[in-house]
Design an enzyme around this catalytic site. Structure first.
Site, PDB file in Angstrom:
ATOM      1  CB  SER A 129      -0.960  -0.050   1.193  1.00  0.00           C
ATOM      2  OG  SER A 129      -1.969   0.924   1.083  1.00  0.00           O
ATOM      3  CG  ASP A 218      -6.271  -1.990  -4.037  1.00  0.00           C
ATOM      4  OD1 ASP A 218      -6.738  -0.939  -3.557  1.00  0.00           O
ATOM      5  OD2 ASP A 218      -5.072  -2.307  -3.960  1.00  0.00           O
ATOM      6  CG  HIS A 248      -5.968  -1.803  -0.246  1.00  0.00           C
ATOM      7  ND1 HIS A 248      -4.957  -1.528  -1.133  1.00  0.00           N
ATOM      8  CD2 HIS A 248      -5.582  -1.264   0.947  1.00  0.00           C
ATOM      9  CE1 HIS A 248      -4.007  -0.840  -0.515  1.00  0.00           C
ATOM     10  NE2 HIS A 248      -4.358  -0.677   0.750  1.00  0.00           N
TER      11      HIS A 248
END
Length: 275
Positions: A129, A218, A248
């Protein structure tokens, strides 16, 4: 956003989302010239390759606790040492504090590697991320400094400040959350149009091989896949995999989906092939 409350929520969710961590032969919390790090070593080789790992959480959330399960599994599956960086978080320490801490840790690693049975010549960088952006930029910064890393592992990474997100209607990560994270990480007055914040602005030629993991549901999926395609077009070896039907940053949430273990196994196989 109440950052302290959100940080605690993420920590409190570890048991449910991640589950019990895998046993690792040796786990040590260390001080890397002022930056807290956690070193995971499952192998007994005299000079283990190292995955420098940078956690996600929007540059605001996340820490060594939230990513302990993932780092443990990476160490077990790869046979590499995993060095997790507890970098300073925004908004208390906005850009470029995280990069300063990563640079400090890399410098410490190169000088202290033999003390901990690590190979300073075989170092990869990885992150998930927001940590994926930190990892991608670190790979480029190291290349520019003449210290090329052997690989970059980008898990559901942020790769652009443009925030041009698809409308997926899922609850894993929302565009307004990413807007808040970007605002915390890059305060008003700081130009986001620079390679340390937008990897698309950097020359990709000569970057280390990339392993890019994305998730179908995501909002970061498209920008990450565009970045993988840009690397490949520049001749960088790339393994890019979209996991269908998942969300995600799923590889961290080992207790919620079997895809997490599959993705870690894929990453591990790619890293093992380098040594």
């Amino acid at each position: 956003m109440d950052h302290e409350a959100q940080r605690q929520v993420m920590v409190d969710a570890v048991r449910e989302q991640v589950g019990p961590g895998r046993a690792v032969r040796l786990v040590r919390d260390l001080d890397a010239d002022g930056v807290p790090v956690r070193l995971y070593q499952d192998s007994t080789v005299a000079a283990a390759p190292v995955l420098l790992y940078v956690h996600g959480g929007g540059w605001v959330l996340g820490d060594l606790t939230t990513h302990d399960g993932l780092c443990r599994l990476l160490a077990v599956e790869t046979g590499w040492a995993v060095l997790a960086v507890d970098y300073r978080r925004a908004p208390e320490a906005p850009f470029p504090a995280a990069f300063e801490d990563i640079d400090t840790v890399i410098g410490w690693l190169r000088l202290s590697a033999h003390q901990y049975a690590l190979d300073p010549t075989t170092v990869a960088v990885g992150g998930d991320s927001a940590g994926g952006l930190l990892a991608a930029v670190t790979a480029r910064r190291e290349r520019d400094a003449g210290r090329r890393l052997v690989a970059q592992v980008l898990i559901c990474p942020v790769t652009s400040p443009a925030m041009d997100y698809p409308d997926l209607g899922n609850d894993g990560l929302w565009p307004d959350e990413m807007a808040e994270f970007w605002a915390a990480f890059v305060p008003p007055g700081v130009d986001r149009h620079q390679p340390d914040l937008d990897p698309f602005l950097a020359d990709p030629a000569g970057l280390p091989p990339a392993i890019v993991v994305t998730a179908e549901l995501d909002i970061l999926r498209d920008e990450a896949e565009r970045y993988a395609a840009r690397l490949a077009a520049a001749g960088v070896p790339v393994i890019a995999t979209r996991y269908q039907g998942t969300f995600h940053n799923f590889p961290r949430k080992l207790a919620l989906t079997k895809d997490a273990g599959v993705a870690v196994a894929q990453i591990a196989a790619a890293l093992r092939a380098l040594t």
